[in-house]
Design a protein around this motif. Structure first.
Motif, PDB file in Angstrom:
ATOM      1  N   MET A 162      30.886  43.773  34.799  1.00 14.22           N
ATOM      2  CA  MET A 162      31.688  42.274  35.005  1.00 14.22           C
ATOM      3  C   MET A 162      31.266  41.300  33.776  1.00 14.22           C
ATOM      4  O   MET A 162      30.344  41.665  33.111  1.00 14.22           O
ATOM      5  CB  MET A 162      31.014  41.666  36.220  1.00 14.22           C
ATOM      6  N   THR A 163      31.993  40.371  33.672  1.00 11.18           N
ATOM      7  CA  THR A 163      31.989  39.526  32.332  1.00 11.18           C
ATOM      8  C   THR A 163      30.802  38.841  32.523  1.00 11.18           C
ATOM      9  O   THR A 163      30.106  38.594  33.606  1.00 11.18           O
ATOM     10  CB  THR A 163      33.165  38.453  32.325  1.00 11.18           C
ATOM     11  N   ARG A 164      30.133  38.884  31.291  1.00 16.40           N
ATOM     12  CA  ARG A 164      28.540  38.134  31.275  1.00 16.40           C
ATOM     13  C   ARG A 164      28.967  36.533  30.969  1.00 16.40           C
ATOM     14  O   ARG A 164      28.111  35.835  31.120  1.00 16.40           O
ATOM     15  CB  ARG A 164      27.983  38.858  30.180  1.00 16.40           C
ATOM     16  N   SER A 165      30.200  36.283  30.333  1.00 15.08           N
ATOM     17  CA  SER A 165      29.863  34.899  29.697  1.00 15.08           C
ATOM     18  C   SER A 165      31.283  34.425  30.401  1.00 15.08           C
ATOM     19  O   SER A 165      32.301  35.071  30.811  1.00 15.08           O
ATOM     20  CB  SER A 165      30.253  35.051  28.124  1.00 15.08           C
ATOM     21  N   ALA A 166      31.534  32.892  30.163  1.00 19.43           N
ATOM     22  CA  ALA A 166      32.659  32.277  30.753  1.00 19.43           C
ATOM     23  C   ALA A 166      33.936  33.056  30.007  1.00 19.43           C
ATOM     24  O   ALA A 166      34.058  33.417  28.863  1.00 19.43           O
ATOM     25  CB  ALA A 166      32.662  30.771  29.963  1.00 19.43           C
ATOM     26  N   ILE A 167      35.020  32.851  30.902  1.00 24.92           N
ATOM     27  CA  ILE A 167      36.261  33.061  30.598  1.00 24.92           C
ATOM     28  C   ILE A 167      37.360  32.058  30.329  1.00 24.92           C
ATOM     29  O   ILE A 167      37.000  30.860  30.921  1.00 24.92           O
ATOM     30  CB  ILE A 167      37.035  34.305  31.307  1.00 24.92           C
ATOM     31  N   SER A 168      38.607  32.291  29.803  1.00 27.84           N
ATOM     32  CA  SER A 168      39.331  31.145  29.690  1.00 27.84           C
ATOM     33  C   SER A 168      40.400  30.854  30.925  1.00 27.84           C
ATOM     34  O   SER A 168      40.270  31.971  31.725  1.00 27.84           O
ATOM     35  CB  SER A 168      40.173  31.231  28.520  1.00 27.84           C
ATOM     36  N   LYS A 169      40.720  29.830  31.139  1.00 27.49           N
ATOM     37  CA  LYS A 169      41.716  29.592  32.233  1.00 27.49           C
ATOM     38  C   LYS A 169      42.942  30.438  31.864  1.00 27.49           C
ATOM     39  O   LYS A 169      43.604  31.040  32.885  1.00 27.49           O
ATOM     40  CB  LYS A 169      41.979  28.153  32.392  1.00 27.49           C
ATOM     41  N   VAL A 170      43.087  30.635  30.797  1.00 34.78           N
ATOM     42  CA  VAL A 170      44.397  31.615  30.389  1.00 34.78           C
ATOM     43  C   VAL A 170      44.211  32.887  30.946  1.00 34.78           C
ATOM     44  O   VAL A 170      45.148  33.519  31.629  1.00 34.78           O
ATOM     45  CB  VAL A 170      44.824  31.331  28.950  1.00 34.78           C
ATOM     46  N   ARG A 171      43.162  33.257  30.672  1.00 35.89           N
ATOM     47  CA  ARG A 171      42.755  34.597  31.156  1.00 35.89           C
ATOM     48  C   ARG A 171      42.937  34.895  32.931  1.00 35.89           C
ATOM     49  O   ARG A 171      43.326  35.838  33.270  1.00 35.89           O
ATOM     50  CB  ARG A 171      41.415  35.175  30.799  1.00 35.89           C
ATOM     51  N   VAL A 172      42.445  33.859  33.631  1.00 33.05           N
ATOM     52  CA  VAL A 172      42.649  33.770  34.945  1.00 33.05           C
ATOM     53  C   VAL A 172      43.992  33.908  35.346  1.00 33.05           C
ATOM     54  O   VAL A 172      44.420  34.740  35.920  1.00 33.05           O
ATOM     55  CB  VAL A 172      41.642  32.702  35.569  1.00 33.05           C
ATOM     56  N   GLN A 173      44.661  33.067  34.680  1.00 28.47           N
ATOM     57  CA  GLN A 173      46.165  33.162  35.046  1.00 28.47           C
ATOM     58  C   GLN A 173      46.753  34.187  34.547  1.00 28.47           C
ATOM     59  O   GLN A 173      48.029  34.683  35.259  1.00 28.47           O
ATOM     60  CB  GLN A 173      46.975  31.752  34.191  1.00 28.47           C
ATOM     61  N   GLN A 174      46.549  34.844  33.601  1.00 29.72           N
ATOM     62  CA  GLN A 174      47.009  36.327  33.238  1.00 29.72           C
ATOM     63  C   GLN A 174      46.859  37.356  34.470  1.00 29.72           C
ATOM     64  O   GLN A 174      47.549  38.289  34.704  1.00 29.72           O
ATOM     65  CB  GLN A 174      46.482  36.643  31.663  1.00 29.72           C
ATOM     66  N   MET A 175      45.635  37.244  34.623  1.00 28.21           N
ATOM     67  CA  MET A 175      45.084  38.363  35.949  1.00 28.21           C
ATOM     68  C   MET A 175      45.987  37.938  37.081  1.00 28.21           C
ATOM     69  O   MET A 175      46.375  38.795  37.539  1.00 28.21           O
ATOM     70  CB  MET A 175      43.604  37.969  36.124  1.00 28.21           C
TER      71      MET A 175
END
Length: 264
Positions: free
Chosen positions: A46-59
């Motif tokens: 699992m990701t250890r660090s913050a991700i971008s909102k763009v990545r959430v939207q891509q998912m």
């Protein structure tokens, strides 16, 4: 709450603080603190660090949750499997090995829950392959009815081998893990008798257990996984067993068959 949990709704709120995801699943780990859960999930991809909102939207755009939900229902029906919560979280984009060898996807399964760590670039077949592998673990753990604390090296290699054999049977050889098919069956038979058979009773949490399972410290790469798939496939072919029928067969019985059987 069972089936695929809508963790996409969590991500839209928690993408800047992945530790919050561990806090949200704390009720599923009654004896652990959020920090321990976070450490365990990140250890497995699992990701250890913050991700971008763009990545959430891509998912979200990649339909990860809908693809997983539909396939989960199909697998549960095919295998008469248990109702199980499935959590989808972003995989660790900074993990080089995860992306190079597994195309940014990983999984972690317990008897009563499973986690899929996915990238927005994972294809539908990659998602199905990962879910097949992890949900196969859930069914094996439930139907074999052996406490996980009592699992030996043999139990684990059979567990992993059965999961990859399920991917092979269900989706085809091209969708199995990259290490499956790496060695010829004659070589796998040799690995089994030389390295794993003498150590089959090793308990979890010993250094040699992990070295043999993953093939580190001069052992052949992914040793336990590859030999496990060979043993399960050989036994299933010899006895004409379906994936569903394999769940209840003891590890010791599966490992007794050592004749070479080609992939069908």
């Amino acid at each position: 709450m069972h089936g695929v949990i809508r963790t996409d709704e969590w991500l839209l709120e928690d993408y800047k603080q992945p530790i919050q995801l561990a806090k949200r699943v704390k009720d599923y780990f009654p004896n652990a603190e959020a920090e321990e859960i976070f450490a365990h999930l990140t250890k497995f991809g699992m990701t250890r660090s913050a991700i971008s909102k763009v990545r959430v939207q891509q998912m979200l755009k990649a339909d990860l949750w809908d693809i997983t939900s539909m396939d989960y229902k199909e697998l549960q029906h095919q295998w008469n499997g248990p109702e199980t919560p499935i959590f989808i979280f972003p995989s660790d984009a900074a993990n080089y090995r995860l992306h190079k060898e597994f195309n940014g996807k990983a999984g972690l399964t317990f008897k009563d829950k499973a986690f899929l760590f996915l990238s927005e670039s994972n294809t539908k077949m990659e998602i199905k392959a990962l879910l097949t592998h992890e949900y196969n673990h859930v069914c094996r753990l439930e139907k074999c009815n052996k406490p996980e604390k009592q699992y030996t090296l043999l139990d684990t290699i059979i567990l992993e081998g059965m999961a990859e054999y399920a991917v092979f049977k269900r989706l085809g050889e091209e969708h199995t893990a990259s290490y499956i098919g790496k060695y010829k069956d004659e070589v796998l038979h040799h690995f089994w008798t030389k390295y794993l058979l003498p150590e089959k009773g090793l308990q979890v949490n010993t250094n040699k257990y992990y070295r043999l399972l993953y093939g580190s410290h001069f052992y052949p790469k992914m040793l336990g996984y590859c030999v496990g798939e060979y043993l399960v496939r050989t036994y299933a072919n010899k006895h004409g067993l379906s994936l569903k029928e394999l769940f209840v067969v003891k590890s010791e019985d599966i490992a007794e068959t050592k004749t070479v059987a080609p992939r069908d």
